[in-house]
Design a protein around this motif. Structure first.
Motif, short mmCIF file in Angstrom:
data_model
loop_
_atom_site.label_atom_id
_atom_site.label_comp_id
_atom_site.label_asym_id
_atom_site.label_seq_id
_atom_site.Cartn_x
_atom_site.Cartn_y
_atom_site.Cartn_z
N PRO A 140 0.99 -1.60 0.02
CA PRO A 140 0.24 -0.07 0.05
C PRO A 140 0.94 1.36 -0.58
O PRO A 140 0.56 2.16 -0.80
CB PRO A 140 -0.69 0.30 1.42
N SER A 183 -9.17 11.50 2.71
CA SER A 183 -8.04 10.52 2.75
C SER A 183 -7.02 9.67 4.04
O SER A 183 -6.43 10.42 4.92
CB SER A 183 -6.77 11.48 2.21
N ASN A 186 -2.93 9.83 -4.40
CA ASN A 186 -3.33 10.55 -3.35
C ASN A 186 -2.93 11.57 -3.94
O ASN A 186 -3.70 12.59 -2.98
CB ASN A 186 -2.68 10.43 -1.60
N PHE A 232 -0.13 4.20 -2.66
CA PHE A 232 -0.89 5.59 -2.33
C PHE A 232 -0.13 6.82 -2.89
O PHE A 232 -0.97 7.74 -3.06
CB PHE A 232 -0.50 5.79 -0.79
N ASP A 270 -4.25 7.80 5.11
CA ASP A 270 -2.95 7.53 4.43
C ASP A 270 -2.77 5.82 4.54
O ASP A 270 -2.88 4.91 5.40
CB ASP A 270 -1.38 7.29 5.34
N ASN A 271 -1.85 5.25 3.07
CA ASN A 271 -2.27 3.76 2.60
C ASN A 271 -3.53 3.46 2.23
O ASN A 271 -3.31 1.65 2.88
CB ASN A 271 -0.61 3.26 3.25
N GLU A 272 -4.62 3.71 2.46
CA GLU A 272 -5.67 2.95 3.13
C GLU A 272 -6.83 3.08 1.93
O GLU A 272 -7.49 2.44 1.38
CB GLU A 272 -6.22 3.31 4.12
N LYS A 273 -6.42 4.87 1.92
CA LYS A 273 -8.37 5.20 1.12
C LYS A 273 -7.99 6.72 0.58
O LYS A 273 -7.71 7.14 1.37
CB LYS A 273 -9.39 4.13 1.64
#
Length: 341
Positions: free
Chosen positions: A37, A97, A45, A41, A99-102
């Motif tokens: 991820p 947002s 992002n 990301f 971080d590193n998730e969605k």
């Protein structure tokens, strides 16, 4: 005449059927990738990076884009204009947002309606499950337009599902090739002020993997010039990376050394004397490997958004301890300054 009458009844019947079709639309596609991820990301992002993988952007190389001052994280956005029939015009904004998730987005297509999007990353044992989805609701459309919109929703999965699959495949390829961000930590993110900073600087470019070596070379030249001009170093070595985007393999860079007084003598052709003007800044102190300090920029962008500030110039970095002395990359310290108003 009878044919015309039957045709009118058929059109009316199809129109009325449109009212009972679902007004809500959901399209979703997923793909498993070997990338982590943290590798994926940055490409999702920051909206400036979507051109590297988004199939609609790639359909029209002549598409015109207008980016906001912020393009990553909450509040990041842009508008686009295209004569390509499959691209059209619209605007997008990141509304959430993690971080590193969605990331979650909202999109406005003008008279074509609006939609919300979601890009989710789920860490798994041997990679990441990427899920790209889009939702819209026609219940707020005018009574006349609603059946037409419902028919479009009914067919939307077939229209854009394949494009989602292409986009995920493109993203997987570039993310798997991207370097894994190194671990580090944020010490603090605060509002501060800087006075005029006199620097001697050299602008250059190099492969991302050669940044350390290139900066060492440029700092050596600048230090020699400072000594020749009988100036005094006034702080840690600094650098800017204009136009850099996560995923780039090469970068422009500006190596800078601060001095107690402004240089007044002639420098080399590629060496300049410059004064960074006094300003308010958001200052973030990061500890860890240099290649992981992008988290400091993310922390500053969040601080700017949370406090309703505006970026007011290019950020720069200062390397406040010497890697030749510290040795352990987890203890390297970088301070990032970003002018704001």
């Amino acid at each position: 005449m009878k044919i015309l009458k039957y045709l009118l009844f058929l059109i009316l019947g199809l129109y009325l059927v449109g009212f009972i079709l679902p007004s809500k639309m959901h399209v979703e596609r997923s793909l498993k990738t070997k990338a982590d991820p943290a590798q994926i990301f940055p490409f999702v992002n920051d909206l400036k990076n979507w051109g590297q993988w988004d199939p609609w952007i790639q359909k029209d190389p002549n598409m015109k884009t207008e980016y906001r001052a912020t393009t990553s994280g909450v509040g990041g956005g842009y508008k686009w204009t295209s004569n390509h029939k499959e691209v059209g015009n619209g605007e997008m904004e990141i509304t959430e947002s993690v971080d590193n998730e969605k990331i979650a987005t909202k999109m406005n297509f003008g008279d074509q309606g609006s939609a919300s999007g979601l890009f989710a990353l789920k860490k798994e044992a041997d990679g990441t499950k990427m899920t790209w989805s889009m939702d819209s609701d026609n219940s707020t459309m005018s009574l006349f337009s609603r059946p037409i919109g419902n028919y479009m929703n009914f067919m939307m999965d077939g229209w854009i599902g394949a494009e989602f699959e292409k986009g995920l495949a493109n993203l997987s390829k570039i993310a798997e090739a991207a370097p894994m961000p190194a671990a580090g930590k944020i010490i603090e993110t605060i509002m501060s002020e800087v006075k005029d900073i006199h620097v001697i600087q050299i602008e250059s470019s190099c492969a991302l993997t050669a940044v350390g070596e290139k900066l060492g070379e440029l700092y050596g030249r600048i230090s020699k010039k400072i000594e020749e001009n009988k100036l005094t170093v006034a702080g840690a070595p600094m650098a800017m990376y204009p136009d850099y985007k996560p995923g780039d393999t090469n970068t422009k860079l500006i190596a800078m050394m601060p001095t107690t007084a402004k240089c007044t003598k002639q420098c080399d052709a590629d060496m300049k004397c410059y004064t960074i003007p006094a300003s308010k800044v958001v200052k973030c102190t990061y500890q860890g490997p240099y290649e992981g300090n992008n988290v400091a920029y993310g922390a500053i962008k969040k601080y700017i958004d949370d406090n309703k500030l505006q970026a007011a110039g290019e950020p720069w970095e200062a390397y406040t301890n010497d890697p030749e002395e510290v040795k352990d990359p987890s203890k390297f310290e970088t301070v990032v300054y970003w002018p704001v108003k």
